[in-house]
Design a protein around this motif. Structure first.
Motif, mmCIF file in Angstrom:
data_model
loop_
_atom_site.group_PDB
_atom_site.id
_atom_site.type_symbol
_atom_site.label_atom_id
_atom_site.label_comp_id
_atom_site.label_asym_id
_atom_site.label_seq_id
_atom_site.Cartn_x
_atom_site.Cartn_y
_atom_site.Cartn_z
ATOM 1 N N VAL A 14 -0.212 -4.412 10.382
ATOM 2 C CA VAL A 14 0.559 -4.443 11.631
ATOM 3 C C VAL A 14 -0.067 -3.494 12.632
ATOM 4 C CG1 VAL A 14 2.818 -4.104 12.686
ATOM 5 C CG2 VAL A 14 2.664 -4.941 10.318
ATOM 6 N N ASP A 15 -0.433 -4.027 13.817
ATOM 7 C CA ASP A 15 -1.001 -3.210 14.888
ATOM 8 C C ASP A 15 0.091 -2.838 15.884
ATOM 9 O OD1 ASP A 15 -3.729 -3.321 14.012
ATOM 10 O OD2 ASP A 15 -3.771 -5.413 14.666
ATOM 11 N N PHE A 16 0.103 -1.568 16.301
ATOM 12 C CA PHE A 16 1.091 -1.102 17.268
ATOM 13 C C PHE A 16 0.485 0.046 18.055
ATOM 14 C CE2 PHE A 16 1.566 1.562 13.583
ATOM 15 C CZ PHE A 16 1.889 2.816 14.068
ATOM 16 N N THR A 17 1.201 0.511 19.064
ATOM 17 C CA THR A 17 0.710 1.626 19.871
ATOM 18 C C THR A 17 1.765 2.710 19.973
ATOM 19 O OG1 THR A 17 1.501 0.683 21.969
ATOM 20 C CG2 THR A 17 -0.740 0.088 21.270
ATOM 21 N N PHE A 18 1.284 3.950 20.099
ATOM 22 C CA PHE A 18 2.149 5.105 20.346
ATOM 23 C C PHE A 18 1.474 5.951 21.418
ATOM 24 C CE2 PHE A 18 3.397 9.569 19.255
ATOM 25 C CZ PHE A 18 4.729 9.455 19.610
ATOM 26 N N ILE A 69 11.123 2.863 23.000
ATOM 27 C CA ILE A 69 10.518 1.591 22.611
ATOM 28 C C ILE A 69 10.472 0.701 23.851
ATOM 29 C CG2 ILE A 69 10.686 -0.435 21.133
ATOM 30 C CD1 ILE A 69 10.087 2.138 19.637
ATOM 31 N N ASP A 70 9.270 0.332 24.270
ATOM 32 C CA ASP A 70 9.081 -0.509 25.450
ATOM 33 C C ASP A 70 8.938 -1.956 25.019
ATOM 34 O OD1 ASP A 70 9.051 1.767 27.075
ATOM 35 O OD2 ASP A 70 6.897 2.035 26.783
ATOM 36 N N ARG A 71 9.455 -2.849 25.835
ATOM 37 C CA ARG A 71 9.289 -4.270 25.578
ATOM 38 C C ARG A 71 9.240 -5.010 26.904
ATOM 39 N NH1 ARG A 71 14.572 -2.895 24.907
ATOM 40 N NH2 ARG A 71 16.148 -4.333 25.774
ATOM 41 N N THR A 86 12.100 7.168 12.377
ATOM 42 C CA THR A 86 12.339 7.002 10.944
ATOM 43 C C THR A 86 13.107 5.724 10.624
ATOM 44 O OG1 THR A 86 14.320 8.369 11.233
ATOM 45 C CG2 THR A 86 12.314 9.465 10.472
ATOM 46 N N MET A 87 13.727 5.107 11.635
ATOM 47 C CA MET A 87 14.505 3.885 11.431
ATOM 48 C C MET A 87 13.852 2.662 12.067
ATOM 49 S SD MET A 87 17.079 4.776 9.607
ATOM 50 C CE MET A 87 18.220 3.396 9.770
ATOM 51 N N GLN A 88 12.927 2.869 12.987
ATOM 52 C CA GLN A 88 12.288 1.752 13.674
ATOM 53 C C GLN A 88 11.183 1.148 12.807
ATOM 54 O OE1 GLN A 88 12.824 0.124 16.839
ATOM 55 N NE2 GLN A 88 11.453 -1.240 15.706
ATOM 56 N N GLU A 89 11.385 -0.096 12.382
ATOM 57 C CA GLU A 89 10.340 -0.794 11.637
ATOM 58 C C GLU A 89 9.218 -1.198 12.600
ATOM 59 O OE1 GLU A 89 12.145 -3.868 8.924
ATOM 60 O OE2 GLU A 89 13.947 -3.144 9.945
ATOM 61 N N ILE A 90 7.985 -1.119 12.116
ATOM 62 C CA ILE A 90 6.883 -1.535 12.974
ATOM 63 C C ILE A 90 6.758 -3.056 12.931
ATOM 64 C CG2 ILE A 90 5.631 0.632 12.733
ATOM 65 C CD1 ILE A 90 3.778 -0.789 10.741
ATOM 66 N N TYR A 91 6.261 -3.610 14.021
ATOM 67 C CA TYR A 91 5.990 -5.052 14.112
ATOM 68 C C TYR A 91 4.798 -5.236 15.041
ATOM 69 C CZ TYR A 91 8.819 -4.452 18.378
ATOM 70 O OH TYR A 91 9.325 -4.024 19.583
ATOM 71 N N PRO A 92 4.115 -6.358 14.958
ATOM 72 C CA PRO A 92 2.929 -6.565 15.796
ATOM 73 C C PRO A 92 3.259 -6.436 17.282
ATOM 74 C CG PRO A 92 3.044 -8.235 14.079
ATOM 75 C CD PRO A 92 4.342 -7.485 14.038
ATOM 76 N N LEU A 94 4.323 -3.661 18.759
ATOM 77 C CA LEU A 94 5.289 -2.598 19.048
ATOM 78 C C LEU A 94 4.649 -1.552 19.960
ATOM 79 C CD1 LEU A 94 7.952 -0.962 18.482
ATOM 80 C CD2 LEU A 94 6.744 0.027 16.530
ATOM 81 N N SER A 95 5.363 -1.191 21.021
ATOM 82 C CA SER A 95 4.880 -0.171 21.964
ATOM 83 C C SER A 95 5.903 0.945 22.014
ATOM 84 C CB SER A 95 4.687 -0.776 23.359
ATOM 85 O OG SER A 95 4.333 0.227 24.287
#
Length: 978
Positions: A14-18, A69-71, A86-92, A94-95
């Motif tokens: 899963v690719d995401f950004t922080f 969390i941006d969308r 700690t509660m946010q699951e990552i997904y492709p 995710l920003s």
């Protein structure tokens, strides 16, 4: 750093950004675990001092790693603040962004606040911003408001879908750890309808985070097989990603389900759903939360709870570093050391505050040691500790801390219960019976071994099912770890540097001591003075430690100090989820009568009355204005017959032996003497003596009444009746229900109304058997209905009611018959004219500030009985000189009047000081060929026949009017009673 093992799906990358940087994780990762595996330790800034913070926990209690969390993008861009990494699951795709920093997380200008901390101690707001007083609104308040909060909203309307839902069950099990799984299994096998709710993404609780065996296999495998069995039971529903947030009356529980927050493409699914779950019995198996120990500089990134570290090691295969120090006051330190070694990491020191602690064979053990400080700005580099009077220093990038475990008692306190201090466990336990129908098991009840959790959960699940009449079988408890919980209470390492308690709000042990010193010694006062426990985690990590520090500072024990009040929700709930469906038409639903289509076909413009859409008037070809249509429709009623849909009036069916006594109490006048087959007008007062509503109530049979209310007040009256029955007169045997939408009801008004009805009814009516204010059962072409001889027009009139499914057909038939007799349909405009001509009131007059005396109905308040509002209505301020309802006629009949205009004595200046009243309703009367108005005038009834000046500055009106009786037409009522 990423480790081997764990419960991840390594085949799903899963690719995401922080903060704009790209990272990669695996299926099953949270944002916190994926960032940790990617080498990120700095994830946030604290609220007050903007100190660097990293992950401290692995669950919903996280105080530090809060992100945005941006969308979306462009105009559709949205951002959600204060999401726990700690509660946010990552997904492709995710920003995520860090928050509460500028310009970046690593270099935050507001970090200067940390240098100013000696001037920003607890209570400095209250001491600093008191003077000069003139600067509060101009400077202090704007600055404080700008500094408030952690994250930021987008400022755009959130168009994403949310839902609300209801569920009912025999047994609700809250928490899906070992105790919760055992409870659900016992109740489910017994045949009870079970809901198992857990906030995690998969059931198992601590079994997913520990290297434990249950029944000869790993805890995670046992949990998976148990979940498979529960899934196979048709009477069990498992709700993951669902946090039970509150306990309420009647076995009702609020729960928030995260439906699509973990999906890259929700495909129309709601982001969240807020559930109202009604359970006959509930079992709380919410587990326990680990607490830290306060010591100097205990907030650096890399300092975390020992149980959380084990979660990252065993479940997520991630670690914030390679070399770890363990600091604890309980035997969990050995378990943490073993898990670190199993993961291939080095334990450089195990510090146990207990002088008699046993050595750990795989790590340098220091019994009786205390951490005195740490080093490292953006991440831990060194740990200093004191052992046997000597100071030591050790290199480490992870410091695992455990000060013991706090049972999650929060839900047991939501109905006023107070937890009880257990000195053996050094923790608060739930008070028995704090929430009716709720039992507590497992770690939430202070049973901390796996075997004790399994046994307790099975017992509580079986007991809940048995209490409901099911026959549970004896459960076979698998073998599991059953070690004793050995702990020495230890809260704070004394020192000169700051020791942090509330990590998000930057509350230190010194702040709590200062509160006690300044006599804010009550736990509730301390909380507000220091903001301890008021951060997003609501004190889940810090409360008990802070209470211990306060207890020590005041010389009281922790049990005498007590706890702050736990209130719902357990974790934050978005407003959008609570108000799901309340956007656009969901906020103001369109309610249509059964005649809506027929009225629309006639070209009637609709106006809103309450939430109902009602026809304003029915235009005819050649009519240039609404007035022309309105005048024609008034003529129908006065000269022939008119038809109006009055289904929108509130209709409340009231039954029971004490129904008459109940009506006597809620109405100002008497209803217990009303005979079957008769109708009576009633006036309802609020508790403060002002008029709440009016309407008619029909006695359909002995102990059976039908109350009607105004359209606008139907909901308010229903709530009022419920309050009276439950809170004021619970001893009365009476039941009621709204039947507004079950009946379609139509006014048939005018001199030819009886003739029209007799062409329609299976049995004709006459003036003797069906006199004015009579009611009864009728048959309309074979359909059972009701007929009421009441009038809101002043004419000979009826209201005919049939089940709603026949409403459309009946309305069309009535209008056709009326048109054949020289009449037709009339709308709200004509209805308003008719009632003003007769001086009848609506909520334009009974607007909440008038009394029965003001509208000329003071004598309706019975002297023979008590009623709501009677005593308050006799207050001097409500019985002296007041504005009273009067009629108004312009001296020049065609001069326009304006609703909302003010009344003045002729010759006085039209300003606020000289105002003597106001106008509530106006119309042009085609019957009397003049403009008419109703209004309230000071000492109005004594001024009938005199003149007043009506002034409406907005419309430019200045009209001389004659004060008249409110009833302009047929004052004796002969037409209605004919």
């Amino acid at each position: 750093m990423r480790l081997s093992g764990g419960l991840l799906d390594r085949s799903s990358r899963v690719d995401f950004t922080f903060d704009g940087h790209a990272y990669q994780g695996f299926g099953g990762d949270t944002l916190a675990s994926a960032l940790m595996a990617g080498g990120v330790r700095l994830m946030g800034r604290s609220f007050k001092y903007h100190r660097p913070r990293g992950v401290m926990t692995a669950g919903s209690e996280e105080p530090n790693a809060l992100v945005q969390i941006d969308r979306g993008s462009g105009r559709a861009a949205q951002t959600t603040p204060n999401v726990r990494a700690t509660m946010q699951e990552i997904y492709p795709g995710l920003s995520a962004r860090s928050q509460n920093r500028f310009p970046s997380l690593a270099y935050d200008f507001a970090g200067i606040n940390d240098l100013l901390s000696p001037f920003l101690s607890a209570g400095f707001y209250y001491k600093t911003f008191m003077w000069p007083r003139g600067l509060w609104e101009k400077l202090y308040e704007p600055l404080i408001r700008r500094a408030a909060g952690l994250g930021a909203l987008s400022g755009r309307t959130d168009e994403d879908p949310y839902e609300k839902a209801w569920a009912f069950c025999d047994v609700l099990v809250i928490g899906a750890g070992p105790a919760g799984l055992a409870a659900a299994l016992a109740a489910g096998r017994a045949g009870a309808d079970v809901i198992l709710a857990d906030e995690d993404t998969r059931p198992g609780g601590r079994l997913l985070s520990e290297r434990l065996e249950v029944g000869g296999r790993s805890g995670a495998d046992w949990a998976a097989s148990t979940v498979a069995e529960l899934d196979a039971l048709p009477n069990v529903r498992i709700m993951t990603r669902t946090t039970v947030t509150g306990a309420y009356d009647g076995g009702t529980y609020g729960a928030l389900e995260r439906v699509a927050l973990h999906l890259a493409d929700p495909r129309g699914r709601p982001r969240e759903c807020f559930w109202r779950i009604v359970a006959k019995r509930a079992v709380l198996a919410a587990g326990a939360l680990e607490r830290p120990i306060a010591f100097a500089d205990n907030d650096r990134p890399g300092v975390m709870l020992a149980g959380a570290l084990r979660s990252y090691l065993n479940r997520y295969a991630a670690s914030p570093g390679a070399r770890a120090v363990i600091f604890a006051n309980n035997d969990g330190a050995r378990q943490t050391a073993a898990d670190l070694r199993a993961a291939g990491l080095e334990v450089t020191a195990l510090l146990d505050v207990r002088p008699d602690a046993a050595d750990d064979p795989g790590a340098p053990t220091f019994a009786g040691a205390q951490v005195t400080g740490t080093e490292g700005r953006h991440g831990l580099t060194k740990v200093r500790f004191r052992h046997q009077g000597r100071l030591h220093e050790v290199v480490a990038d992870v410091l695992a801390v455990s000060g013991g475990w706090n049972p999650s008692v929060h839900l047991t306190c939501h109905m006023g219960g107070r937890p009880v201090w257990d000195p053996a466990l050094a923790a608060f336990l739930p008070a028995p019976g704090a929430v009716p129908g709720l039992s507590v098991c497992g770690a939430a009840a202070g049973r901390f071994s796996t075997a004790a959790c399994l046994t307790d959960g099975a017992e509580k699940g079986a007991e809940a099912a048995q209490a409901l009449g099911f026959r549970p079988k004896a459960a076979e408890i698998p073998q599991a770890e059953d070690g004793a919980y050995a702990i020495r209470p230890f809260w704070l390492v004394e020192g000169k540097r700051r020791a942090w308690l509330d990590f998000a709000n930057d509350v230190t042990a010194k702040d709590v001591k200062l509160a006690a010193q300044e006599n804010f010694a009550s736990v509730e006062h301390m909380k507000r003075y220091t903001t301890q426990g008021m951060a997003p985690d609501q004190g889940k990590n810090s409360n008990v430690t802070a209470l211990a520090v306060l207890a020590d500072a005041t010389g009281r024990g922790i049990d005498a100090t007590g706890t702050t009040t736990f209130r719902p929700p357990y974790t934050p709930v978005s407003i959008a989820a609570l108000g799901a469906g309340a956007r656009a038409k969901g906020f103001a639903p369109e309610r249509f009568t059964t005649s809506h289509a027929a009225a629309a076909e006639r070209g009637a413009p609709m106006i809103e009355a309450g939430l109902w859409y009602r026809p304003s008037y029915f235009p005819r070809p050649g009519e240039a204005t609404w007035r022309a249509a309105c005048d024609r429709e008034v003529g129908y009623v006065r000269a022939a017959v008119g038809i109006c849909d009055v289904s929108t009036l509130g209709k409340i069916d009231i039954q029971g032996p004490d129904a008459g006594a109940f009506l006597d109490f809620v109405y100002a006048n008497t209803f217990s003497t009303l005979k079957p087959g008769r109708v009576r007008y009633g006036l309802m007062l609020r508790e403060d003596g002002h008029v709440m509503d009016d309407g008619t109530t029909a006695c359909l049979a002995e102990g059976h009444y039908l109350m009607t209310t105004t359209t606008a007040a139907a909901g308010a009256v229903m709530r009022h009746l419920e309050f009276v029955r439950q809170a004021l007169r619970p001893e009365l045997d009476v039941q009621f229900i709204s039947v507004t939408e079950q009946w379609a009801q139509f006014a048939v008004a005018g001199p030819k109304s009886r003739d029209l009805l007799n062409t329609l009814l299976d049995a004709p009516v006459d003036g003797t058997a069906f006199a004015f204010m009579a009611c009864g059962e009728i048959s309309v072409q074979g359909v059972a209905g009701r007929l009421f001889r009441i009038s809101f027009s002043g004419e000979h009139a009826y209201e005919i009611a049939v089940p709603a499914r026949y409403g459309n057909a009946l309305y069309r038939d009535l209008v056709a018959r009326a048109e054949a007799m020289g009449g037709g349909a009339y709308g709200m405009e004509a209805l308003n004219v008719l009632r003003i001509e007769k001086g009848l009131i609506t909520h334009a007059e009974i607007h909440g500030r008038v009394t029965a005396g003001d509208i000329g109905m003071g004598r309706m308040i019975s002297a023979k009985k008590d009623c709501i509002g009677k005593a308050a209505a006799q207050r001097p301020g409500l019985t002296g000189e007041r504005e009273q309802l009067v009629g108004l006629k312009p001296v020049q009949p065609k001069h326009e009047l304006g609703a909302g205009a003010h009344l003045f004595a002729p010759g006085t200046k039209a300003d606020r000081v000289n105002a003597q009243g106001y106008v509530t309703s106006v119309c042009w009367s085609p019957t009397l060929h003049t403009n008419l108005g109703l209004g309230f005038l000071l000492d109005g009834r004594a001024r009938i026949g005199k003149r007043v000046r009506l002034v409406d500055h907005l419309r430019g009106l200045d009209v001389l009017c004659e004060v008249t009786d409110p009833v302009f037409f047929d004052k004796e009522g002969g037409r209605a009673r004919a």
